[in-house]
Design a protein around this motif. Structure first.
Motif, mmCIF file in Angstrom:
data_model
loop_
_atom_site.group_PDB
_atom_site.id
_atom_site.type_symbol
_atom_site.label_atom_id
_atom_site.label_comp_id
_atom_site.label_asym_id
_atom_site.label_seq_id
_atom_site.Cartn_x
_atom_site.Cartn_y
_atom_site.Cartn_z
ATOM 1 N N THR A 143 70.550 30.639 106.467
ATOM 2 C CA THR A 143 70.977 30.981 105.102
ATOM 3 C C THR A 143 70.303 32.259 104.614
ATOM 4 O O THR A 143 70.712 32.834 103.601
ATOM 5 C CB THR A 143 70.654 29.842 104.112
ATOM 6 O OG1 THR A 143 69.234 29.623 104.064
ATOM 7 C CG2 THR A 143 71.353 28.555 104.532
ATOM 8 N N GLU A 144 69.286 32.733 105.355
ATOM 9 C CA GLU A 144 68.586 33.962 104.977
ATOM 10 C C GLU A 144 69.243 35.210 105.555
ATOM 11 O O GLU A 144 68.971 36.314 105.090
ATOM 12 C CB GLU A 144 67.125 33.887 105.423
ATOM 13 C CG GLU A 144 66.320 32.784 104.739
ATOM 14 C CD GLU A 144 64.907 32.679 105.266
ATOM 15 O OE1 GLU A 144 63.973 33.035 104.517
ATOM 16 O OE2 GLU A 144 64.723 32.249 106.428
ATOM 17 N N TYR A 145 70.070 35.047 106.583
ATOM 18 C CA TYR A 145 70.698 36.245 107.162
ATOM 19 C C TYR A 145 72.217 36.171 107.237
ATOM 20 O O TYR A 145 72.862 37.151 107.584
ATOM 21 C CB TYR A 145 70.106 36.575 108.536
ATOM 22 C CG TYR A 145 70.131 35.463 109.561
ATOM 23 C CD1 TYR A 145 71.267 35.195 110.317
ATOM 24 C CD2 TYR A 145 68.995 34.695 109.803
ATOM 25 C CE1 TYR A 145 71.280 34.200 111.276
ATOM 26 C CE2 TYR A 145 68.994 33.686 110.749
ATOM 27 C CZ TYR A 145 70.129 33.452 111.484
ATOM 28 O OH TYR A 145 70.135 32.446 112.435
ATOM 29 N N SER A 181 75.258 36.091 104.850
ATOM 30 C CA SER A 181 75.569 36.252 103.430
ATOM 31 C C SER A 181 76.903 35.599 103.084
ATOM 32 O O SER A 181 77.749 35.364 103.964
ATOM 33 C CB SER A 181 75.617 37.740 103.061
ATOM 34 O OG SER A 181 76.648 38.397 103.788
ATOM 35 N N GLY A 182 77.088 35.316 101.798
ATOM 36 C CA GLY A 182 78.352 34.755 101.335
ATOM 37 C C GLY A 182 78.710 33.476 102.064
ATOM 38 O O GLY A 182 77.880 32.585 102.232
#
Length: 268
Positions: free
Chosen positions: A212-214, A216-217
């Motif tokens: 979820t850190e790399y 996006s969307g």
């Protein structure tokens, strides 16, 4: 001296060798040989519609898995360990069912070996957990471990791997805890998180970075739905999770758990 072509052809023509399966329960342990399983009175021929691994209808000689788990209770927990490091976490209750979605241990007969899973790949044998009427479960693809070598009774995932636990202040029915349950069912067979887990197939999903850190969307959700649509390479192993397997609301809960755990990193 190089072996003759005739000798090589003979080796290739030989049937698959027999294998053994170890079942370790808290109160009993037994190692089964292929021939023993095939001769059990409970063994029968089962038809599997749209087999998860072969992507087509298959026929197996199989034993009801419940017959191999004497004394196991629905609340108990099992792990099916595969030859490639896949470690499926299995709640006992569905495995003990005798109607609806029913678990079977398919046994590969050395005299009648199963087809390869793909070019250059072995078969799903020697032992493969398959389901009749899986839609009645519902049963996820991660509950179909193949090339199984051992089935072990263990403590629950939460007891064995506290590093996977969400914030203990959250209510039991909090969406994050619901996502944790889905993570155990769909992800833990291949992945670890904070170093917690037994799988050896995929990367850790929190260390050093949480997806979820790399992503996006909605790209993480798109990746889970169809990994090959975002990253395509021949050695890719992650399966696609269709809506029929992981509905949109459950996918959102799963991603919610991962996002929560990004704030709870623990170095292994």
């Amino acid at each position: 001296m190089k072996p003759s072509l005739a000798f090589l052809a003979l080796l290739l023509a030989l049937p698959a060798s027999a294998a053994q399966l170890t079942i370790e329960l808290d109160h009993a342990s037994r190692t089964w040989q292929t021939a023993e399983l095939l001769k059990l009175p409970e063994a029968q021929t089962v038809q599997i519609v749209d087999d998860v691994s072969y992507k087509r209808n298959m026929t197996y000689r199989a034993v009801p898995l419940a017959a191999l788990l004497p004394g196991l209770k629905p609340e108990n927990h099992l792990q099916a360990v595969a030859l490639d490091g896949f470690a499926a976490e299995l709640t006992a209750a569905p495995l003990l069912q005798k109607s609806g979605a029913r678990a079977w241990l398919a046994v590969e007969d050395p005299a009648h070996p199963w087809p390869a899973l793909a070019d250059g790949k072995p078969s799903a044998g020697p032992f493969y957990l398959v389901w009749t009427d899986p839609q009645a479960g519902p049963i996820s693809p991660e509950q179909w471990p193949f090339q199984v070598s051992a089935i072990k009774q263990l403590k629950t995932v939460a007891e064995r791997f506290p590093a996977l636990l969400p914030d203990p202040k959250l209510a039991a029915d909090d969406p994050v805890n619901q996502g944790f349950a889905l993570f155990q069912k769909n992800c833990l067979a291949c992945h670890r998180l904070n170093g917690g887990g037994d799988a050896q197939v995929g990367p850790d999903l929190n260390i050093p970075y949480n997806p979820t850190e790399y992503f996006s969307g909605d790209f993480l959700k798109r990746y889970i739905r169809d990994p090959q649509s975002l990253r395509r390479w021949p050695q890719a192993k992650m399966p696609a999770f269709a809506v029929s397997v992981l509905p949109d609301n459950e996918l959102a809960l799963l991603v919610g758990y991962l996002k929560h755990m990004a704030g709870r990193k623990q170095q292994p």
